[in-house]
Design a protein around this motif. Structure first.
Motif, mmCIF file in Angstrom:
data_model
loop_
_atom_site.group_PDB
_atom_site.id
_atom_site.type_symbol
_atom_site.label_atom_id
_atom_site.label_comp_id
_atom_site.label_asym_id
_atom_site.label_seq_id
_atom_site.Cartn_x
_atom_site.Cartn_y
_atom_site.Cartn_z
ATOM 1 N N PRO A 112 -18.123 -44.940 -42.289
ATOM 2 C CA PRO A 112 -19.249 -44.103 -41.857
ATOM 3 C C PRO A 112 -18.757 -42.791 -41.241
ATOM 4 O O PRO A 112 -17.658 -42.727 -40.670
ATOM 5 C CB PRO A 112 -19.946 -44.965 -40.790
ATOM 6 C CG PRO A 112 -19.470 -46.359 -41.032
ATOM 7 C CD PRO A 112 -18.080 -46.223 -41.556
ATOM 8 N N LYS A 113 -19.570 -41.749 -41.366
ATOM 9 C CA LYS A 113 -19.267 -40.479 -40.703
ATOM 10 C C LYS A 113 -19.145 -40.731 -39.204
ATOM 11 O O LYS A 113 -20.035 -41.325 -38.586
ATOM 12 C CB LYS A 113 -20.375 -39.470 -40.978
ATOM 13 C CG LYS A 113 -20.188 -38.133 -40.254
ATOM 14 C CD LYS A 113 -21.356 -37.190 -40.544
ATOM 15 C CE LYS A 113 -21.221 -35.898 -39.760
ATOM 16 N NZ LYS A 113 -22.348 -34.969 -40.039
ATOM 17 N N THR A 114 -18.040 -40.270 -38.603
ATOM 18 C CA THR A 114 -17.756 -40.588 -37.207
ATOM 19 C C THR A 114 -17.143 -39.388 -36.499
ATOM 20 O O THR A 114 -16.331 -38.664 -37.081
ATOM 21 C CB THR A 114 -16.774 -41.776 -37.108
ATOM 22 O OG1 THR A 114 -17.302 -42.887 -37.842
ATOM 23 C CG2 THR A 114 -16.552 -42.196 -35.666
ATOM 24 N N VAL A 115 -17.526 -39.187 -35.234
ATOM 25 C CA VAL A 115 -16.923 -38.169 -34.384
ATOM 26 C C VAL A 115 -16.404 -38.867 -33.136
ATOM 27 O O VAL A 115 -17.121 -39.669 -32.524
ATOM 28 C CB VAL A 115 -17.929 -37.070 -33.989
ATOM 29 C CG1 VAL A 115 -17.249 -36.022 -33.111
ATOM 30 C CG2 VAL A 115 -18.536 -36.424 -35.230
ATOM 31 N N ALA A 116 -15.165 -38.591 -32.745
ATOM 32 C CA ALA A 116 -14.590 -39.150 -31.520
ATOM 33 C C ALA A 116 -14.713 -38.117 -30.409
ATOM 34 O O ALA A 116 -14.422 -36.935 -30.608
ATOM 35 C CB ALA A 116 -13.124 -39.511 -31.742
ATOM 36 N N ALA A 117 -15.132 -38.567 -29.226
ATOM 37 C CA ALA A 117 -15.361 -37.631 -28.120
ATOM 38 C C ALA A 117 -14.934 -38.241 -26.792
ATOM 39 O O ALA A 117 -15.056 -39.450 -26.576
ATOM 40 C CB ALA A 117 -16.839 -37.242 -28.060
ATOM 41 N N VAL A 118 -14.462 -37.377 -25.910
ATOM 42 C CA VAL A 118 -14.124 -37.767 -24.541
ATOM 43 C C VAL A 118 -14.946 -36.897 -23.588
ATOM 44 O O VAL A 118 -14.922 -35.669 -23.689
ATOM 45 C CB VAL A 118 -12.616 -37.592 -24.249
ATOM 46 C CG1 VAL A 118 -12.319 -37.897 -22.789
ATOM 47 C CG2 VAL A 118 -11.791 -38.507 -25.153
ATOM 48 N N GLY A 119 -15.685 -37.534 -22.705
ATOM 49 C CA GLY A 119 -16.527 -36.797 -21.766
ATOM 50 C C GLY A 119 -17.973 -36.744 -22.225
ATOM 51 O O GLY A 119 -18.255 -36.620 -23.424
ATOM 52 N N ASP A 121 -20.343 -34.454 -21.944
ATOM 53 C CA ASP A 121 -20.749 -33.217 -22.626
ATOM 54 C C ASP A 121 -20.295 -33.222 -24.081
ATOM 55 O O ASP A 121 -21.030 -32.804 -24.985
ATOM 56 C CB ASP A 121 -20.179 -31.996 -21.897
ATOM 57 C CG ASP A 121 -20.852 -31.756 -20.551
ATOM 58 O OD1 ASP A 121 -21.958 -32.303 -20.336
ATOM 59 O OD2 ASP A 121 -20.268 -31.032 -19.717
ATOM 60 N N SER A 122 -19.089 -33.716 -24.298
ATOM 61 C CA SER A 122 -18.555 -33.771 -25.666
ATOM 62 C C SER A 122 -19.308 -34.790 -26.515
ATOM 63 O O SER A 122 -19.525 -34.582 -27.715
ATOM 64 C CB SER A 122 -17.066 -34.111 -25.632
ATOM 65 O OG SER A 122 -16.329 -33.083 -24.999
ATOM 66 N N ILE A 123 -19.722 -35.896 -25.897
ATOM 67 C CA ILE A 123 -20.487 -36.912 -26.611
ATOM 68 C C ILE A 123 -21.815 -36.331 -27.081
ATOM 69 O O ILE A 123 -22.231 -36.523 -28.231
ATOM 70 C CB ILE A 123 -20.717 -38.145 -25.720
ATOM 71 C CG1 ILE A 123 -19.385 -38.848 -25.430
ATOM 72 C CG2 ILE A 123 -21.688 -39.121 -26.381
ATOM 73 C CD1 ILE A 123 -19.468 -39.947 -24.393
ATOM 74 N N LEU A 124 -22.484 -35.594 -26.203
ATOM 75 C CA LEU A 124 -23.751 -34.959 -26.564
ATOM 76 C C LEU A 124 -23.560 -33.943 -27.678
ATOM 77 O O LEU A 124 -24.340 -33.879 -28.635
ATOM 78 C CB LEU A 124 -24.371 -34.288 -25.340
ATOM 79 C CG LEU A 124 -25.035 -35.219 -24.318
ATOM 80 C CD1 LEU A 124 -25.387 -34.454 -23.056
ATOM 81 C CD2 LEU A 124 -26.280 -35.867 -24.921
ATOM 82 N N THR A 174 -15.249 -42.299 -26.850
ATOM 83 C CA THR A 174 -16.502 -42.807 -27.403
ATOM 84 C C THR A 174 -16.660 -42.293 -28.829
ATOM 85 O O THR A 174 -16.393 -41.118 -29.100
ATOM 86 C CB THR A 174 -17.703 -42.348 -26.558
ATOM 87 O OG1 THR A 174 -17.601 -42.929 -25.254
ATOM 88 C CG2 THR A 174 -19.017 -42.780 -27.189
ATOM 89 N N LEU A 175 -17.068 -43.165 -29.726
ATOM 90 C CA LEU A 175 -17.324 -42.772 -31.107
ATOM 91 C C LEU A 175 -18.819 -42.586 -31.312
ATOM 92 O O LEU A 175 -19.625 -43.396 -30.859
ATOM 93 C CB LEU A 175 -16.809 -43.831 -32.077
ATOM 94 C CG LEU A 175 -15.335 -44.216 -31.963
ATOM 95 C CD1 LEU A 175 -14.979 -45.220 -33.052
ATOM 96 C CD2 LEU A 175 -14.430 -43.002 -32.033
ATOM 97 N N ILE A 176 -19.183 -41.505 -31.972
ATOM 98 C CA ILE A 176 -20.564 -41.267 -32.382
ATOM 99 C C ILE A 176 -20.548 -41.378 -33.902
ATOM 100 O O ILE A 176 -19.813 -40.664 -34.592
ATOM 101 C CB ILE A 176 -21.072 -39.890 -31.924
ATOM 102 C CG1 ILE A 176 -20.999 -39.786 -30.396
ATOM 103 C CG2 ILE A 176 -22.508 -39.683 -32.363
ATOM 104 C CD1 ILE A 176 -19.659 -39.337 -29.870
ATOM 105 N N GLN A 177 -21.367 -42.281 -34.419
ATOM 106 C CA GLN A 177 -21.252 -42.667 -35.825
ATOM 107 C C GLN A 177 -22.622 -42.732 -36.488
ATOM 108 O O GLN A 177 -23.610 -43.140 -35.866
ATOM 109 C CB GLN A 177 -20.580 -44.035 -35.893
ATOM 110 C CG GLN A 177 -20.224 -44.526 -37.265
ATOM 111 C CD GLN A 177 -19.413 -45.811 -37.185
ATOM 112 O OE1 GLN A 177 -19.967 -46.905 -37.253
ATOM 113 N NE2 GLN A 177 -18.100 -45.681 -37.012
ATOM 114 N N GLU A 178 -22.677 -42.334 -37.745
ATOM 115 C CA GLU A 178 -23.946 -42.406 -38.474
ATOM 116 C C GLU A 178 -24.423 -43.847 -38.556
ATOM 117 O O GLU A 178 -23.628 -44.782 -38.681
ATOM 118 C CB GLU A 178 -23.802 -41.826 -39.878
ATOM 119 C CG GLU A 178 -22.926 -42.620 -40.818
ATOM 120 C CD GLU A 178 -22.934 -42.061 -42.229
ATOM 121 O OE1 GLU A 178 -24.038 -41.780 -42.760
ATOM 122 O OE2 GLU A 178 -21.848 -41.913 -42.804
#
Length: 311
Positions: A112-119, A121-124, A174-178
């Protein structure tokens, strides 16, 4: 000293099913419970076969640094040429879904499309990449589906991040994923022993994403991502005569990454496209599903380790 099978782990509840099988087969073994300890780098390890069952969710049982200690032990064993199954490559994937996805993609397996973020603000900001479509947050280092939440808007995510329920991944990522919408609320988990396909399990997800198949992981009152729905089928059900080209890809992936024993999970969307989203190198099996199908993962592992010990 006689050679043994050494089981590296941090959770006896998950390991007793294997030791029971080893006892049945009269195989010599020793457990290395690595919640704490030391590695004497200038000494040689014992002779034998070593099987790593360290879990990414060890921190949820109070064993925060068990994977780090295990990685050191595995490096030590491999340096001395010991026969190790699920060694340093496996544990590097076990503790990082980012590493998993990169390794899967390298073998041409769709994730799945995924973005990794720390913090926060970055998660948003990462959530903006999904253009208003539903998305999931999950921990990069988790296990059992811990930390998985479904969101339909950035506003809902913001409220969650500002609330008391938000918990960072133990590694801060934290991963944000479709969100892959399946026609029915289930995923498929494929089990492999000695790098070869053993069986596939249909896993009901209507009660949430904590999907560990071990008997000790049957948890009630779960967060429900797909709404209330009555379900009479068992939560875990072995699929008879499962065949799909993805199995060959998974076997090639395991061979490339030197993983002998694993469970790999995928979901199909409404078009039938397979998305692979989790590799469990510390795999467990569901007793009820296995008894119904007459197939036993831990027995196959015990036989495999026994055969390797005699080589």
């Amino acid at each position: 000293m006689d050679k043994k099978i050494y089981i590296i782990h941090e959770n006896s509840e998950w390991t007793q099913h294997l030791t029971k099988r080893l006892d049945e087969l009269n195989l010599p073994y020793e457990e290395w419970h690595l919640d704490q300890g030391m590695v004497k780098l200038d000494e040689e390890p014992p002779e034998g076969v070593f099987y790593n069952r360290m879990s990414a969710s060890s921190h949820t049982r109070g064993h925060r640094y068990a994977p780090e200690l295990t990685a050191s032990v595995l490096a030590w064993l491999e340096r001395h040429g010991r026969k190790v199954f699920n060694g340093t490559k496996a544990i590097s994937l076990e503790v990082s879904k980012v590493a998993q996805y990169m390794a899967l993609q390298a073998q041409g397996i769709k994730t799945p499309k995924t973005v990794a973020a720390v913090g926060k603000d970055s998660i948003l900001k990462a959530a903006e990449a999904f253009d208003g479509q539903p998305f999931i947050t999950k921990h990069n280092r988790a296990g059992k589906g811990l930390g998985v939440q479904l969101f339909y808007s950035i506003k809902a995510l913001k409220e969650f991040l500002e609330g008391e329920e938000f918990e960072e991944s133990i590694d801060g990522i934290t991963l944000i994923q479709e969100y892959i919408q399946a026609p029915e609320p289930f995923i498929t988990r494929c089990e492999f022993v000695n790098g070869k396909f053993l069986y596939a399990v249909r896993v009901d997800t209507s009660e949430g994403f904590q999907l560990c198949p071990a008997d000790a992981c049957q948890i009630g009152d779960l967060y429900c991502p797909v709404g209330e729905e009555a379900e009479t089928r068992p939560k875990f059900e072995i699929i008879e005569d499962f065949h799909d080209p993805i199995i060959q890809q998974y076997e090639e992936f395991l061979r490339e990454n030197q993983i002998a024993i694993a469970g790999i999970e995928f979901i199909r969307d409404k078009n039938g496209t397979i998305y692979t989203y989790d590799v469990n190198t510390n795999t467990n099996y569901n007793r009820d599903a296995e008894e119904k199908a007459g197939k036993y993962g831990m027995l196959e592992i015990a036989k495999f380790l026994g055969a390797e010990l005699t080589k």
